[in-house]
Design a protein around this motif. Structure first.
Motif, PDB file in Angstrom:
ATOM      1  N   VAL A 202       0.834  -1.201   0.000  1.00 12.64           N
ATOM      2  CA  VAL A 202       0.000   0.000   0.000  1.00 12.64           C
ATOM      3  C   VAL A 202       0.872   1.256   0.000  1.00 12.64           C
ATOM      4  CG1 VAL A 202      -1.667   1.335   1.349  1.00 12.64           C
ATOM      5  CG2 VAL A 202      -1.993  -1.119   1.046  1.00 12.64           C
ATOM      6  N   ALA A 203       1.966   1.226   0.762  1.00 11.29           N
ATOM      7  CA  ALA A 203       2.861   2.382   0.820  1.00 11.29           C
ATOM      8  C   ALA A 203       3.457   2.698  -0.550  1.00 11.29           C
ATOM      9  CB  ALA A 203       3.978   2.124   1.826  1.00 11.29           C
ATOM     10  N   VAL A 204       3.719   1.681  -1.357  1.00  8.87           N
ATOM     11  CA  VAL A 204       4.343   1.880  -2.660  1.00  8.87           C
ATOM     12  C   VAL A 204       3.314   2.263  -3.723  1.00  8.87           C
ATOM     13  CG1 VAL A 204       5.566   0.708  -4.542  1.00  8.87           C
ATOM     14  CG2 VAL A 204       6.303   0.380  -2.168  1.00  8.87           C
ATOM     15  N   LEU A 205       2.146   1.614  -3.705  1.00 11.73           N
ATOM     16  CA  LEU A 205       1.207   1.742  -4.818  1.00 11.73           C
ATOM     17  C   LEU A 205       0.159   2.839  -4.649  1.00 11.73           C
ATOM     18  CD1 LEU A 205       0.588  -2.039  -5.533  1.00 11.73           C
ATOM     19  CD2 LEU A 205       1.810  -0.427  -6.994  1.00 11.73           C
ATOM     20  N   LEU A 206      -0.096   3.264  -3.429  1.00 10.96           N
ATOM     21  CA  LEU A 206      -1.154   4.246  -3.198  1.00 10.96           C
ATOM     22  C   LEU A 206      -0.536   5.579  -2.798  1.00 10.96           C
ATOM     23  CD1 LEU A 206      -4.249   4.500  -3.174  1.00 10.96           C
ATOM     24  CD2 LEU A 206      -4.210   3.887  -0.761  1.00 10.96           C
ATOM     25  N   ARG A 207      -0.692   6.598  -3.641  1.00 11.13           N
ATOM     26  CA  ARG A 207      -0.151   7.923  -3.362  1.00 11.13           C
ATOM     27  C   ARG A 207      -1.097   8.699  -2.462  1.00 11.13           C
ATOM     28  NH1 ARG A 207       0.868  11.353  -8.550  1.00 11.13           N
ATOM     29  NH2 ARG A 207       2.244   9.570  -8.936  1.00 11.13           N
ATOM     30  N   HIS A 208      -0.522   9.471  -1.580  1.00  7.53           N
ATOM     31  CA  HIS A 208      -1.328  10.284  -0.662  1.00  7.53           C
ATOM     32  C   HIS A 208      -1.379  11.723  -1.143  1.00  7.53           C
ATOM     33  CE1 HIS A 208      -3.119  12.020   2.823  1.00  7.53           C
ATOM     34  NE2 HIS A 208      -2.017  12.663   3.208  1.00  7.53           N
ATOM     35  N   GLU A 209      -2.582  12.180  -1.463  1.00  6.26           N
ATOM     36  CA  GLU A 209      -2.819  13.572  -1.839  1.00  6.26           C
ATOM     37  C   GLU A 209      -3.932  14.104  -0.953  1.00  6.26           C
ATOM     38  OE1 GLU A 209      -3.670  13.785  -5.956  1.00  6.26           O
ATOM     39  OE2 GLU A 209      -1.828  12.785  -6.579  1.00  6.26           O
ATOM     40  N   PRO A 210      -3.611  14.815   0.119  1.00  7.81           N
ATOM     41  CA  PRO A 210      -4.650  15.293   1.037  1.00  7.81           C
ATOM     42  C   PRO A 210      -5.695  16.132   0.323  1.00  7.81           C
ATOM     43  CG  PRO A 210      -2.458  15.645   1.942  1.00  7.81           C
ATOM     44  CD  PRO A 210      -2.273  15.254   0.506  1.00  7.81           C
ATOM     45  N   PRO A 211      -6.953  16.000   0.699  1.00  6.93           N
ATOM     46  CA  PRO A 211      -8.011  16.815   0.081  1.00  6.93           C
ATOM     47  C   PRO A 211      -7.756  18.300   0.295  1.00  6.93           C
ATOM     48  CG  PRO A 211      -8.941  15.048   1.429  1.00  6.93           C
ATOM     49  CD  PRO A 211      -7.482  15.096   1.721  1.00  6.93           C
TER      50      PRO A 211
END
Length: 532
Positions: A202-211
Motif C-alpha cells: 500500500v505504501a508503494v502503490l497508493l499515493r497520498h494527496e490530502p483533500p
C-alpha cells in the motif's frame, strides 16, 4: 452518487484513467492497486476464519468456554466503533495514512494475541485487532468508489468478495492445520509477515494527496464518544441479557436506558456537528436507508450463523478442525459463484434491485434447512444447505454496497460506505451476541441435564479432541446437546432475514453512473487516491 450523476455521465462514458495515461497501462496499474488493497483486506478476513476453526481448542486450553462469545464479540465491537471514524477520517485526511495506521494496529493486536496466557488477554488482543482491522473493508470499498464508475464497480467489488471466499477457503483449513500442528498461537503469528507485506504494498502503490480544504479538519469527538457509549451498552445488553443478567434486572434495564439515552444524545450532537461522523442527511434518501437497514438485518442472521457453524461441525457432527474447515467449502463455493455472477449481471444490465431480493429469500430458505440438522445428518446433505446459504449471501452482499455508494454524494462516498458498514457491523455484533447468548445458555443447561452423573466432564474445558475421547454414550450426549442448542436458533433467524426482504422492496432502481467522479472533475475534495 446521485441519480442525476448517473444520468449525466451516460452509457457512452468510459472509466476514469489518470491524466495523460494510456488506458491499458492505467488498467494494469489499477489492478496492481486493487491487488495491494485485497492483500490488506485479506489481513483481517483470513485471521477471523483461521481463528473461528481454532476457537474450540483455544477456549478449552484457556478454560474459558463461558467467555467464548466474547472472543468474537470483542473484535466486532471494537471494529464497529472504529468504522465510522475510519470513513470520516479518510474523507478528511485521505485514504492512505488511515489505511496504513489500521493495518499497523491490527498487527500489534496479533502480537498481543500470540502472547496471550489467559482469556482476558486474548479478548483484549482481539479488541485491538478489531480497532485496526475494522476499517479496512470501508477503505478498500471507498478507493474502489473513488476510481471506478458505479456501472463498472461490481466486478471490482466481486474481487473483494473473492478475498472473503479465499479467506473462507484457506482460513478454516489453515486454522485446523495450525491447531492440530504447531499450535493455535500461530493463528496470530502468521499475520506478521502478511501484515508487513500489505503495508509495504500500500505504501508503494497508493499515493497520498490530502483533500484541498478551506478550513482546518474538525473531528467529531462528541459524536464519536456518544456513539461508542451507545454501541457498547447495546452489545453488553444483548451479550449478557438472559445469561449473566436477567432481562428484568436493574443492570440490564440500566444498559437499555443507557443505549437509548446515548443514541438520543448522538443524534442531537450530529445535527450540530461541523463534520458529523455519521451525517444524518444521508438517510433522507429512501434507497440509502432501505439498503443500509436491510444490510443490518441480514447481517444479524448471516453472521450469527456463520460464527458458530465450525463449532457445530466439530462438536455435533464429530469432524476434526481441518475436516470442519473443508466442510465449509461448499458455502464458500456458493458465495464465490453468486458473487461473480451477480457482478457480471450488474455490469451488463445496470440493475441492482432484484439480486438482493433473491439473495435474502435464498438465505432464509437455507436457514430453515439448517434448522433440521441432526448429528446423524449426512455430510453431503448438510453441504447442500451450506451451498444454498453461500449462493444467497453472494447475490446480495456486495450488490448492496453499489446501491449505497450510488445514492451518496460524491464528496461523502467514504463516509457513506463507512455508515453502511457500521450498520452492518451492528448487525454482526447483534447477531453474534444474540446467537452466542442463546447458544451458550441453552448449551450449558443441556449439558448439565444430559451428561451422566460422575462422567468427569468439565464443560468449560471441553475441546473437540477431548470430546472424541469420551465414552460413546457421553460423546453422543455432548453431540446432541450442541445440536439441540444451536439448530433452533437457525429457525428463529428465518423471519429476521425475511424482514430484510421486505425492506429491500423499498429500494428504487437508480441509474448507475458510468464515469468515476474524478474523471469528470466532480470531486475537488476527493481524498487523493492516484496510482503511482
Amino acid at each position: 452518487m446521485s441519480a442525476e450523476t448517473g444520468e449525466r455521465t451516460g452509457a457512452g462514458a468510459t472509466a476514469a484513467v489518470p491524466a495523460g495515461a494510456h488506458p491499458s497501462a492505467s488498467r494494469a496499474r489499477l489492478w496492481l492497486l486493487f491487488t495491494a488493497l485485497a492483500l490488506a483486506l485479506l489481513l483481517s478476513e483470513l485471521d477471523q476464519t483461521v481463528f473461528a476453526t481454532a476457537l474450540p481448542t483455544v477456549v478449552g486450553e484457556l478454560s474459558g468456554v463461558q467467555d467464548m462469545l466474547w472472543v468474537g464479540t470483542a473484535y466486532m465491537l471494537a471494529g464497529t466503533l472504529a468504522l465510522p471514524v475510519y470513513g470520516k477520517l479518510s474523507d478528511l485526511l485521505g485514504r492512505k495514512p488511515v489505511l496504513i495506521t489500521g493495518m499497523l494496529v491490527f498487527v500489534a493486536g496479533s502480537v498481543l494475541g500470540g502472547l496471550s496466557t489467559d482469556m482476558g488477554t486474548l479478548i483484549a488482543a482481539r479488541a485491538v485487532q478489531g480497532l485496526g482491522g475494522g476499517g479496512l473493508i470501508v477503505l478498500v470499498q471507498s478507493v474502489v468508489a473513488d476510481t471506478v464508475p458505479a456501472r463498472d464497480r461490481a466486478p471490482y467489488l466481486s474481487a473483494i468478495g473473492a478475498v472473503f471466499a479465499l479467506s473462507a477457503v484457506a482460513g478454516p483449513v489453515v486454522g485446523g492445520w495450525l491447531t492440530e500442528g504447531v499450535g493455535w498461537r500461530w493463528a496470530f503469528w502468521v499475520n506478521l509477515p502478511l501484515g508487513g507485506l500489505a503495508v509495504l504494498a500500500v505504501a508503494v502503490l497508493l499515493r497520498h494527496e490530502p483533500p484541498r480544504r478551506d478550513q482546518p479538519v474538525q473531528l467529531d469527538v462528541a459524536g464519536t464518544t456518544t456513539l461508542a457509549v451507545a454501541v457498547t451498552a447495546l452489545v453488553l445488553l444483548v451479550s449478557w441479557g438472559g445469561t449473566r443478567l436477567p432481562w428484568a434486572s436493574p443492570a440490564a434495564l440500566g444498559l437499555a436506558a443507557l443505549t437509548v439515552a446515548a443514541t438520543g444524545v448522538f443524534v442531537l450532537v450530529e445535527r450540530r456537528a461541523a463534520e458529523p461522523v455519521i451525517p444524518l442527511g444521508l438517510f433522507a434518501d429512501r434507497t440509502f436507508t432501505a439498503a443500509v437497514l436491510a444490510g443490518l438485518v441480514m447481517a444479524v442472521a448471516m453472521f450469527g450463523t456463520l460464527g458458530y457453524l465450525p463449532t457445530y461441525l466439530q462438536m455435533a457432527a464429530g469432524l476434526g478442525p481441518t475436516a470442519a474447515g473443508m466442510a465449509m467449502l461448499t458455502l464458500v463455493a456458493g458465495l464465490a459463484l453468486a458473487t461473480v455472477g451477480a457482478a457480471q449481471l450488474v455490469r451488463r444490465t445496470g440493475r441492482t434491485k432484484l439480486l438482493p431480493l433473491v439473495g435474502t429469500v435464498a438465505v432464509a430458505a437455507a436457514l430453515g434447512l439448517l434448522a433440521t440438522l441432526t448429528p446423524g445428518t449426512p455430510l453431503p446433505l448438510a453441504g447442500s444447505y451450506l451451498l444454498l446459504l453461500g449462493l444467497g449471501i453472494g447475490c446480495a452482499w456486495e450488490v448492496l454496497v453499489v446501491v449505497v455508494q450510488n445514492t451518496a454524494p460524491d464528496a461523502a462516498v467514504g463516509t457513506a460506505t463507512a455508515t453502511n458498514s457500521f450498520f452492518r457491523e451492528i448487525g454482526v455484533c447483534l447477531g453474534s451476541a444474540l446467537v452466542g447468548a442463546l447458544f451458550t445458555a441453552r448449551l450449558g443447561a443441556l449439558l448439565a441435564d444430559r451428561l451422566p452423573a460422575g462422567a468427569g466432564v468439565d464443560a468449560d474445558s471441553l475441546t473437540p479432541a477431548l470430546a472424541d475421547g469420551l465414552p460413546p454414550a457421553v460423546r453422543a450426549a455432548v453431540a446432541g446437546a450442541y445440536n439441540d442448542a444451536l439448530t433452533p436458533v437457525f429457525a428463529l433467524l428465518v423471519p429476521v432475514v425475511l424482514a430484510s426482504t421486505v425492506l429491500l422492496l423499498l429500494v428504487r432502481e437508480v441509474p448507475l453512473a458510468t464515469t468515476a467522479p474524478d474523471a469528470v472533475g466532480e470531486r475537488d475534495d476527493l481524498p487523493g487516491q492516484r496510482l503511482e
